[in-house]
Design an enzyme around this catalytic site. Structure first.
Site, PDB file in Angstrom:
ATOM      1  N   CYS A 171      14.708 -12.451   3.549  1.00  0.00           N
ATOM      2  CA  CYS A 171      14.537 -11.069   4.015  1.00  0.00           C
ATOM      3  C   CYS A 171      15.239 -10.826   5.363  1.00  0.00           C
ATOM      4  O   CYS A 171      16.457 -10.710   5.385  1.00  0.00           O
ATOM      5  CB  CYS A 171      13.054 -10.713   4.036  1.00  0.00           C
ATOM      6  SG  CYS A 171      12.819  -8.930   3.994  1.00  0.00           S
ATOM      7  N   HIS A 199      10.417 -12.788  -0.483  1.00  0.00           N
ATOM      8  CA  HIS A 199       9.691 -13.790   0.318  1.00  0.00           C
ATOM      9  C   HIS A 199       9.001 -14.826  -0.563  1.00  0.00           C
ATOM     10  O   HIS A 199       7.793 -14.721  -0.778  1.00  0.00           O
ATOM     11  CB  HIS A 199       8.582 -13.099   1.117  1.00  0.00           C
ATOM     12  CG  HIS A 199       9.063 -12.149   2.154  1.00  0.00           C
ATOM     13  ND1 HIS A 199       9.283 -12.512   3.460  1.00  0.00           N
ATOM     14  CD2 HIS A 199       9.340 -10.831   2.076  1.00  0.00           C
ATOM     15  CE1 HIS A 199       9.676 -11.463   4.152  1.00  0.00           C
ATOM     16  NE2 HIS A 199       9.724 -10.424   3.345  1.00  0.00           N
ATOM     17  N   GLU A 252       8.044 -17.551   0.279  1.00  0.00           N
ATOM     18  CA  GLU A 252       7.050 -18.236   1.124  1.00  0.00           C
ATOM     19  C   GLU A 252       5.680 -17.571   1.053  1.00  0.00           C
ATOM     20  O   GLU A 252       4.702 -18.116   1.543  1.00  0.00           O
ATOM     21  CB  GLU A 252       7.545 -18.317   2.584  1.00  0.00           C
ATOM     22  CG  GLU A 252       7.564 -17.010   3.381  1.00  0.00           C
ATOM     23  CD  GLU A 252       8.805 -16.135   3.142  1.00  0.00           C
ATOM     24  OE1 GLU A 252       9.542 -16.380   2.160  1.00  0.00           O
ATOM     25  OE2 GLU A 252       9.013 -15.196   3.929  1.00  0.00           O
TER      26      GLU A 252
HETATM   27  N1  GLN Z   1      13.303  -4.769   7.440  1.00  0.00           N
HETATM   28  C1  GLN Z   1      13.211  -5.981   8.200  1.00  0.00           C
HETATM   29  C2  GLN Z   1      14.396  -6.152   9.120  1.00  0.00           C
HETATM   30  O1  GLN Z   1      15.257  -5.351   9.182  1.00  0.00           O
HETATM   31  C3  GLN Z   1      13.104  -7.198   7.302  1.00  0.00           C
HETATM   32  C4  GLN Z   1      11.770  -7.201   6.634  1.00  0.00           C
HETATM   33  C5  GLN Z   1      11.236  -8.536   6.279  1.00  0.00           C
HETATM   34  O2  GLN Z   1      11.730  -9.593   6.711  1.00  0.00           O
HETATM   35  N2  GLN Z   1      10.171  -8.502   5.545  1.00  0.00           N
HETATM   36  O3  GLN Z   1      14.482  -7.105   9.804  1.00  0.00           O
END
Ligand code: GLN
Length: 195
Positions: free
Chosen positions: A78, A174, A176
């Site tokens: 992410c 994710h 994790e």
């Molecule tokens: N939207 C977040 C960002 O720009 C990422 C979100 C996440 O890691 N769950 O960093």
């Protein structure tokens, strides 16, 4: 072989326990000595702008970026995917990334209405994987060096959400957070232990 989870911000503990579940010892890393000594790195989910700013202010940014570009086995989930992208779409003003992955990543790609959602993905080599997306990015464009491992289809358009380029793995979702450690195991066996 030492595996570190970048511990500036984000869901560090969840990655460490997913790795422990795969039988791998992993430690949080946040100093230049720690980051210099690892053989593999995980960049957790969290807030990509915050992680980048903290890396700058602790003078770690160029070290991390340099090690990734020199081939350090690295997995980003992410925010971690965002931080690995060579280019961003809809990044914050002046947002920096460590880079290394020849992709353009769209930040917060799924839009406000669907900030968070879960779905089952077909992950190359792993089969069906239940994926949790939280304000997630997707890969907007990629070049031929980048392999797509999983994608989400929206209105007939396929958006890559798991990609690999040599020693770098990135997922929009994710693993994790789900207790299914097959993606971590894939990173450990196919990338970390094979480089
Ligand atoms: N939207 C977040 C960002 O720009 C990422 C979100 C996440 O890691 N769950 O960093």
């Amino acid at each position: 072989m030492k595996l570190g989870v970048l511990a500036l911000q984000g869901d560090v503990r969840e990655h460490i326990s997913a790795l422990n579940d795969c039988g791998v010892d992993a430690r949080p890393v946040r100093t230049s000595a720690e980051i210099s000594s690892i053989d593999g790195l995980i960049i957790p989910g969290g807030e990509s702008t915050t992680i980048a700013k903290l890396a700058r202010s602790f003078d770690l940014f160029d070290l991390i970026s340099g090690r990734i570009r020199e081939g350090l086995p690295t997995y980003g989930s992410c925010a971690g995917m965002i931080l690995l992208a060579n280019e961003l779409v809809d990044g914050a003003e002046g947002q920096e990334t460590f880079g290394g992955l020849d992709v353009k990543v769209r930040r917060n790609a799924f839009g406000r209405q669907v900030d968070s959602f879960e779905t089952d993905l077909d992950f190359l080599g792993l089969g069906s994987v239940h994926a949790v997306f939280i304000r997630a990015p997707w890969v907007e464009t990629l070049n031929s060096r980048v392999e797509v491992l999983a994608a989400v289809e929206i209105d007939g358009v396929s958006h890559p959400v798991a990609v690999r380029q040599k020693s770098i793995l990135a997922t929009s979702f994710h693993p994790e957070l789900t207790g299914d450690n097959r993606v971590h195991r894939y990173f450990v066996t196919e990338i970390f232990h094979s480089s």
